[in-house]
Design an enzyme around this catalytic site. Structure first.
Site, mmCIF file in Angstrom:
data_model
loop_
_atom_site.group_PDB
_atom_site.id
_atom_site.type_symbol
_atom_site.label_atom_id
_atom_site.label_comp_id
_atom_site.label_asym_id
_atom_site.label_seq_id
_atom_site.Cartn_x
_atom_site.Cartn_y
_atom_site.Cartn_z
ATOM 1 N N ILE A 3 0.834 -1.205 0.000
ATOM 2 C CA ILE A 3 0.000 0.000 0.000
ATOM 3 C C ILE A 3 0.871 1.258 0.000
ATOM 4 C CG2 ILE A 3 -1.598 1.371 1.435
ATOM 5 C CD1 ILE A 3 -2.815 -1.022 -0.139
ATOM 6 N N LYS A 29 -14.077 0.456 7.216
ATOM 7 C CA LYS A 29 -13.067 -0.343 6.504
ATOM 8 C C LYS A 29 -13.095 -1.798 6.998
ATOM 9 C CE LYS A 29 -9.507 -2.182 4.744
ATOM 10 N NZ LYS A 29 -9.143 -2.439 3.382
ATOM 11 N N GLY A 43 -7.250 -16.514 2.667
ATOM 12 C CA GLY A 43 -5.965 -16.093 3.229
ATOM 13 C C GLY A 43 -5.635 -14.660 2.929
ATOM 14 N N CYS A 63 -5.554 -9.469 4.906
ATOM 15 C CA CYS A 63 -6.670 -8.533 5.112
ATOM 16 C C CYS A 63 -7.928 -9.279 5.521
ATOM 17 C CB CYS A 63 -6.931 -7.748 3.834
ATOM 18 S SG CYS A 63 -5.456 -6.950 3.204
HETATM 19 N N1 SAJ Z 1 -11.727 -15.973 -1.696
HETATM 20 C C1 SAJ Z 1 -12.568 -17.090 -1.726
HETATM 21 N N2 SAJ Z 1 -13.779 -16.976 -2.355
HETATM 22 C C2 SAJ Z 1 -14.192 -15.818 -2.944
HETATM 23 C C3 SAJ Z 1 -13.331 -14.685 -2.903
HETATM 24 C C4 SAJ Z 1 -12.114 -14.794 -2.276
HETATM 25 O O1 SAJ Z 1 -12.234 -18.154 -1.203
HETATM 26 O O2 SAJ Z 1 -15.278 -15.797 -3.489
HETATM 27 C C5 SAJ Z 1 -10.432 -16.056 -1.006
HETATM 28 C C6 SAJ Z 1 -9.217 -15.777 -1.906
HETATM 29 O O3 SAJ Z 1 -8.807 -16.949 -2.568
HETATM 30 C C7 SAJ Z 1 -8.202 -15.271 -0.889
HETATM 31 C C8 SAJ Z 1 -9.065 -14.533 0.145
HETATM 32 O O4 SAJ Z 1 -10.384 -15.016 -0.058
HETATM 33 O O5 SAJ Z 1 -7.549 -16.351 -0.241
HETATM 34 C C9 SAJ Z 1 -9.051 -13.031 0.058
HETATM 35 O O6 SAJ Z 1 -9.091 -12.609 -1.309
HETATM 36 P P1 SAJ Z 1 -9.966 -11.373 -1.818
HETATM 37 O O7 SAJ Z 1 -9.781 -11.260 -3.272
HETATM 38 O O8 SAJ Z 1 -11.357 -11.501 -1.332
HETATM 39 O O9 SAJ Z 1 -9.411 -10.126 -1.031
HETATM 40 P P2 SAJ Z 1 -7.959 -9.453 -0.768
HETATM 41 O O10 SAJ Z 1 -7.499 -9.883 0.581
HETATM 42 O O11 SAJ Z 1 -7.030 -9.634 -1.915
HETATM 43 O O12 SAJ Z 1 -8.369 -7.890 -0.739
HETATM 44 C C10 SAJ Z 1 -9.383 -7.427 0.153
HETATM 45 C C11 SAJ Z 1 -10.357 -6.502 -0.609
HETATM 46 N N3 SAJ Z 1 -11.549 -6.235 0.217
HETATM 47 C C12 SAJ Z 1 -12.811 -6.434 -0.270
HETATM 48 O O13 SAJ Z 1 -13.036 -6.869 -1.375
HETATM 49 C C13 SAJ Z 1 -13.924 -6.059 0.642
HETATM 50 C C14 SAJ Z 1 -9.650 -5.198 -0.968
HETATM 51 O O14 SAJ Z 1 -10.563 -4.274 -1.554
HETATM 52 C C15 SAJ Z 1 -9.029 -4.565 0.294
HETATM 53 O O15 SAJ Z 1 -8.345 -3.360 0.015
HETATM 54 C C16 SAJ Z 1 -8.024 -5.563 0.858
HETATM 55 O O16 SAJ Z 1 -8.755 -6.747 1.240
HETATM 56 C C17 SAJ Z 1 -7.347 -4.923 2.058
HETATM 57 O O17 SAJ Z 1 -6.174 -4.529 1.924
HETATM 58 O O18 SAJ Z 1 -7.977 -4.729 3.096
#
Ligand code: SAJ
Length: 419
Positions: A12, A203, A254, A257
């Protein structure tokens, strides 16, 4: 133009620093780990491609420079990690250290922005008191203080920094307006102002919302298993309802966040039971997936394809696939690990191998992360290397018919039979 000092040059801090330098500010970047600056100066890539281009341009233009100690500036932006401790309580040591160091150089009229995802109350009850104790300055009266949480998704950071709406929570109205003005230099979407604590909570709730919804999908997977039906088909049909959007089940949730932030809320509000339940549900998925593998193959060599915490990223921190690897290790399998983003890395106690090498003599190919690079694999050639042509797709991205035509046994996480 004001001078901006960015603390924490991670996924970030670096793009934020680069964006402000592109907008014309003089930006100084600092990281407590001196290796970060050295690597950047040596031309090493530390972040995703689009961000790295911006950083390199900033460094070349001289608008962005990396320093090894705190110095005076007009604006201080804190972008340090806020991990959780073993007992799921927030670890605020890095925010605390940054606030203390900022207090050491802060002058009247300066601005302090917290971008790190933090428990509600961090600005008012941690940062403001640290600064007041060291300088005697009161937030809003002597300097501006605000929380502006980052919201960008790894993999699309540059676009989202510019186009996502942004929240600015000010200690008071003057702080909110001052910090809103700063971000208006590169944010093209609306900037919404509020108070510090509401911004901190909003957030956390965004990421908690996503975690709870993924847990719902993972629970749907178990329901489908109990019914002996395919979860993917069930979700596809349910999602054809105009107001239903079930997310994607998988081998775990994982990263640093979604798998972390809900605990900040759960700790504050013990009555918020669904949040900690969802967290626990998602944390069971690597074990659930490991048990499914045990149902397919009781011993032998597994080739694990994909170790990153999600698709198309080189970020392995908090990856649920590492938990899956630990489970399979315990269960006594022979493991070969590979990831297109992990060349030369050692993860799960093993050196990552090139894809073909990992498949050599394998009894089961486990597709653990749906990286784009895995969409066009030459399964004929890979199958020839394997001892048994068996594939376990944990993401529902491979084509059953094609694989069966090549002589593979195809297993799918969530098909209602194997897992
Ligand atoms: N995942 C699933 N199923 C899904 C979506 C994701 O199993 O349907 C898993 C992914 O494989 C991964 C984890 O969830 O292991 C997280 O992935 P993600 O794409 O949901 O999120 P991050 O951690 O890459 O980013 C999130 C985002 N938050 C939201 O969408 C509400 C991003 O906008 C934030 O800025 C970020 O967290 C953060 O820095 O807080």
């Amino acid at each position: 133009m004001e001078k901006i000092f960015v603390i924490g040059l991670g996924y970030i801090g670096l793009p934020t620093a680069a964006m402000f330098s592109k907008a014309g500010y003089e930006v100084i970047g600092y990281d407590a780990n001196p290796e970060v600056g050295k690597k950047l100066e040596a031309g090493e890539d530390l972040v995703e491609a689009g961000v790295q281009d911006l950083v390199n341009r900033g460094l070349e233009s001289g608008k962005l420079r990396i320093v090894s100690d705190y110095e005076k500036a007009d604006v201080f932006i804190i972008c340090v990690p806020t991990p959780i401790n073993e007992d799921k309580t927030p670890n605020m040591a890095m925010v605390r250290a940054a606030a203390e160091a900022v207090a050491g150089v802060l002058e009247r009229g300066n601005t302090v922005v917290l971008e790190s995802t933090s428990p509600p109350g961090t600005c008012n009850k941690l940062i403001a008191p640290i600064i007041e104790e060291k300088t005697g300055f009161k937030a809003e009266e002597d300097y501006f203080l605000a929380h502006s949480p980052e919201r960008v998704i790894p993999g699309n950071i540059v676009y989202e920094l510019v186009h996502n709406e942004r929240i600015v929570g000010g200690y008071g109205e003057k702080s909110a307006q001052k910090v809103k003005g700063l971000y208006q230099s590169f944010v093209q979407a609306e900037i919404l102002t509020t108070d510090t604590t509401t911004a901190e909570a909003a957030k956390l709730m965004e990421n908690t919302y996503r975690d709870v919804n993924i847990a719902f999908a993972n629970e749907a997977l178990r329901v489908a298993k109990d019914l002996g039906i395919n979860v993917w088909e069930m979700i596809h049909l349910a999602n054809r309802h105009p107001r239903v959007n079930i997310l994607t089940p998988g081998p775990g949730v994982g990263g640093h966040c979604i798998a972390v932030d809900p605990w900040f809320i759960a700790n504050l509000s013990p009555s918020a039971q669904m949040i900690s339940m969802a967290r626990r549900t998602n944390d069971t998925m690597p074990t659930y997936t490991g048990q499914a593998i045990e149902g397919i193959l009781d011993k032998g060599k597994l080739a694990i394809l994909g170790l990153a915490f999600k698709a198309n990223t080189d970020d392995f921190r908090g990856s649920p696939i590492l938990d899956l690897v630990a489970y399979l290790d315990q269960a006594g399998y022979d493991l070969a690990l590979t990831d297109p983003y992990g060349e030369g890395k050692t993860l799960g106690g093993r050196d990552l191998l090139p894809l073909e090498e990992a498949l050599e003599g394998a009894d089961l190919l486990v597709l653990a992360v749906d990286h784009k690079a895995y969409k066009d694999l030459d399964f004929k050639a890979l199958g020839d290397k394997m001892a048994q042509k068996k594939v376990f797709d944990t993401r529902n991205v491979l084509n059953r018919e094609d694989l069966e035509a090549l002589g593979f046994d195809y297993y799918l996480l969530g098909d209602g039979r194997h897992a």
